[in-house]
Design a protein around this motif. Structure first.
Motif, PDB file in Angstrom:
ATOM      1  N   UNK A   1       0.836  -1.200   0.000  1.00  0.00           N
ATOM      2  CA  UNK A   1       0.000   0.000   0.000  1.00  0.00           C
ATOM      3  C   UNK A   1       0.873   1.254   0.000  1.00  0.00           C
ATOM      4  N   UNK A   2       1.955   1.220   0.738  1.00  0.00           N
ATOM      5  CA  UNK A   2       2.874   2.349   0.750  1.00  0.00           C
ATOM      6  C   UNK A   2       3.457   2.600  -0.631  1.00  0.00           C
ATOM      7  N   UNK A   3       3.743   1.521  -1.364  1.00  0.00           N
ATOM      8  CA  UNK A   3       4.249   1.678  -2.725  1.00  0.00           C
ATOM      9  C   UNK A   3       3.234   2.346  -3.629  1.00  0.00           C
ATOM     10  N   UNK A   4       1.961   1.963  -3.481  1.00  0.00           N
ATOM     11  CA  UNK A   4       0.900   2.587  -4.256  1.00  0.00           C
ATOM     12  C   UNK A   4       0.787   4.070  -3.919  1.00  0.00           C
ATOM     13  N   UNK A   5       0.852   4.401  -2.639  1.00  0.00           N
ATOM     14  CA  UNK A   5       0.758   5.799  -2.218  1.00  0.00           C
ATOM     15  C   UNK A   5       1.907   6.628  -2.779  1.00  0.00           C
ATOM     16  N   UNK A   6       3.091   6.072  -2.754  1.00  0.00           N
ATOM     17  CA  UNK A   6       4.245   6.802  -3.272  1.00  0.00           C
ATOM     18  C   UNK A   6       4.172   6.969  -4.780  1.00  0.00           C
ATOM     19  N   UNK A   7       3.690   5.933  -5.464  1.00  0.00           N
ATOM     20  CA  UNK A   7       3.605   6.005  -6.927  1.00  0.00           C
ATOM     21  C   UNK A   7       2.567   7.021  -7.390  1.00  0.00           C
TER      22      UNK A   7
ATOM     23  N   UNK B   1       4.778   9.466   5.982  1.00  0.00           N
ATOM     24  CA  UNK B   1       4.005  10.685   5.743  1.00  0.00           C
ATOM     25  C   UNK B   1       2.809  10.468   4.824  1.00  0.00           C
ATOM     26  N   UNK B   2       2.734   9.306   4.182  1.00  0.00           N
ATOM     27  CA  UNK B   2       1.573   9.008   3.324  1.00  0.00           C
ATOM     28  C   UNK B   2       0.339   8.640   4.136  1.00  0.00           C
ATOM     29  N   UNK B   3       0.535   8.351   5.432  1.00  0.00           N
ATOM     30  CA  UNK B   3      -0.599   7.996   6.285  1.00  0.00           C
ATOM     31  C   UNK B   3      -1.255   9.275   6.792  1.00  0.00           C
ATOM     32  N   UNK B   4      -2.421   9.589   6.262  1.00  0.00           N
ATOM     33  CA  UNK B   4      -3.121  10.811   6.639  1.00  0.00           C
ATOM     34  C   UNK B   4      -3.842  10.649   7.971  1.00  0.00           C
TER      35      UNK B   4
END
Length: 631
Positions: free
Chosen positions: A132-138, A170-173
């Motif tokens: 999921x982190x990879x998706x958020x970064x992409x 930081x992708x976790x809102x």
């Protein structure tokens, strides 16, 4: 712009007559930007929409348009490895919320435990959070992640929160505690128990993952219902709320999965629109009590998965535009449309995205559904502050205006009428300020029930999730009012450039004494610039803008060097304004007009002085044919 004078000037040459007569149907200082004919537009008395140059105090932001997914999506390999990131980037940078009903049926473990029998939607592990982190970064999107509250276990939720913080950074809102707790049996008539359980989760999460924001309450019922009221009252008593935003869900209609029989007319009707506006107002009012944003982090056209033939057709795209904008204008700071990533036909009808085949679903290869076009249209508006709009035609054409930081404004006209039984609607827009020109982009399809053939600015969303640059049509305004015609069953975005710093003028040749004009008063792309005896024709009017463009008063198109040539004798014509260097000019105090790309002067071919002599560019040499007087 010179209606009275135009009608009195009998000396216009015959080859301009047809175009000139067409211009006579325009009201003073107006222009009809319409796919219909000028005759049809003139025959109807247009309703007047007044756009004030005062803001509502609310804004359209990058996070206004978001997406919501089931928690079980995390266990699907294709969710994070396919083209979802590209689709999200097409919408900008926003928020994806992971939760919904499936959070109650998924099991989190970081130690490889066997899932209990109730976990019918799968197990989530740290590996899934890394993906999921990879998706958020992409994609550049933030994440709201839900933890299971229905099966009470604060320690397990805290463990998931700690792993989410580590993986997402930081992708976790924010974290969401439970989903629609007002429908949980244990909280029926026992809101106090919900508040107690929620606070226990907060304490555990704060200890395991300090600093991670928490949102609440994700109720299914009204933002002013019993649970939300009790929760807000409790949080108010804390002095400082321990939530970052107040959330709720909203679906205006009942879907087929719950026995619903909603129609397209229900979706696009005034009752649905009024209910949506009232719900948004309630959500914002409740959040204001806590001083936090109001967010609708799950919703769509009809609950229980949607309504086939309504939620999955072009009508849903038109509804989506209005749904997003009415919420944002009322002050809701995010509306996240719920959907899935499974094969089309096996997932909810209202999903913005789905896979065309089982193989595509396994590989995460998604395809845009009609509703996604509505989201993409809103993304094309850009960010800005909403302006106050008085729209007496709102039952048929929903209207919004957004002012951008660069001074331009985008007017949205969403004609929700059925084109099968309604013709186009002509509206007069009173802008409250002077504008020089504009561009138009349309969202169209063959019918409200269309599932394919949808275009935004003439473009379709590609299989990889990208949207090619939409085509826009330029038009002139030269005042504070103009008419526009919008076909039934379509939406139009009008981006307007203010007249501030602009001047409207005629250019009179220093050698010929004749006006710079357009051959035959044409408005077509490629029409040649020429000189002609000055006679007040609107094709002799030009607006000089601070961005270097010179826009024709009749055509609304930019003066340009043909083919981007920089050679001597290169022709000059008009074309849709596109920001290219060959459409940039410097109008100098010495009377020269110099092409930015070529560095050469606007002149007349062969220094001719006869009517119809064509304009060109030539190395600046002081010739009087390169000199132009504004008047």
């Amino acid at each position: 712009m010179h209606q009275t004078q135009e009608r009195g000037r009998v000396q216009w040459r015959p080859r301009r007559l047809a175009a000139s007569l067409a211009a006579l149907g325009l009201a003073a200082a107006t222009m009809i930007a319409s796919v219909g004919t000028a005759t049809t537009a003139a025959a109807a008395v247009p309703q007047v929409i007044n756009i004030a140059q005062t803001t509502t105090g609310t804004s359209l932001t990058p996070s206004s348009v978001g997406l919501s997914f089931e928690a079980s999506s995390l266990s699907l390999p294709g969710f994070t490895s396919g083209n979802l990131a590209t689709y999200e980037k097409t919408l900008g940078t926003s928020v994806m919320r992971i939760g919904a009903n499936a959070v109650d049926r998924t099991f989190w473990t970081s130690t490889g435990e066997t899932a209990p029998s109730w976990a019918t939607d799968g197990t989530i592990t740290p590996v899934n959070l890394t993906s999921l982190a990879g998706l958020a970064q992409a994609s550049g999107w933030k994440v709201i992640l839900a933890v299971n509250l229905k099966h009470y276990d604060p320690a397990r939720a805290a463990d998931e929160a700690a792993h989410a913080k580590a993986a997402l950074g930081s992708s976790l809102l924010a974290l969401e505690i439970g989903n629609e707790p007002d429908l949980y049996p244990q909280y029926t008539n026992n809101t106090a128990q919900y508040i107690s359980d929620f606070q226990n989760y907060v304490a555990a999460i704060n200890q395991a993952a300090p600093g991670v924001p928490i949102e609440a309450t994700d109720v299914a019922t009204s933002p002013t219902g019993t649970m939300q009221n009790a929760f807000v009252s409790y949080e108010t008593g804390l002095g400082t709320p321990n939530i970052s935003e107040l959330t709720s869900h909203y679906y205006p209609l009942k879907g087929a999965g719950c026995g619903g029989t909603s129609s397209i007319s229900d979706l696009l009707g005034t009752t649905t629109r009024t209910n949506e506006l009232n719900n948004a107002t309630s959500a914002v009012s409740q959040a204001a009590r806590l001083g936090v944003p109001a967010v609708i982090d799950e919703g769509n056209s009809a609950y229980c998965g949607g309504q086939p033939g309504v939620s999955d057709v072009f009508a849903a795209a038109l509804w989506e535009i209005d749904h997003q904008l009415v919420n944002a204008r009322q002050g809701v700071q995010g509306v996240y449309e719920h959907g899935g990533v499974k094969q089309c036909g096996t997932t909810m009808p209202y999903t913005p995205l789905c896979a065309l085949t089982a193989t595509d679903a396994a590989n995460g290869k998604l395809a845009a559904q009609p509703e996604f076009y509505g989201l993409a249209t809103v993304a094309q508006i850009g960010t800005g502050d909403f302006l106050n709009v008085d729209n007496p035609a709102w039952a048929n054409v929903r209207a919004y205006a957004v002012k951008h930081t660069d001074g331009t404004e985008t007017v949205v006209l969403d004609n929700v009428q059925d084109p099968a039984v309604n013709g186009p609607t002509t509206l007069q827009l009173n802008l409250g300020a002077s504008f020089a020109s504009g561009t138009r982009m349309d969202l169209t399809a063959s019918s409200l029930s269309a599932t394919s053939g949808i275009t935004l600015g003439g473009q379709t969303i590609q299989p990889d999730g990208t949207l090619p640059t939409p085509t826009t049509t330029g038009f002139g305004i030269g005042g504070n009012s103009f008419n526009v015609t919008v076909p039934a069953g379509s939406a139009t975005l009008l981006t307007l450039t203010p007249s501030t710093g602009s001047t409207t003028t005629t250019f009179v040749g220093g050698l010929s004494g004749k006006c710079l004009s357009v051959t035959g008063a044409s408005t077509a792309d490629g029409a040649t610039a020429e000189i002609w005896t000055c006679n007040g024709s609107p094709s002799e009017n030009w607006t000089v803008n601070p961005n270097g463009t010179i826009i024709g008063g009749l055509s609304g198109k930019c003066l340009e060097v043909t083919g981007s040539s920089i050679a001597n004798f290169a022709g000059v014509d008009i074309s849709i304004c596109n920001g290219a260097a060959n459409q940039q000019w410097t109008v100098n105090a010495d009377g020269t007009i110099v092409g930015v790309q070529s560095g050469k002067c606007l002149s007349v071919l062969g220094a001719a002085t006869t009517n119809g002599a064509t304009a060109d560019i030539y190395t600046c040499n002081g010739s009087p044919s390169e000199n132009w007087t504004k008047r």
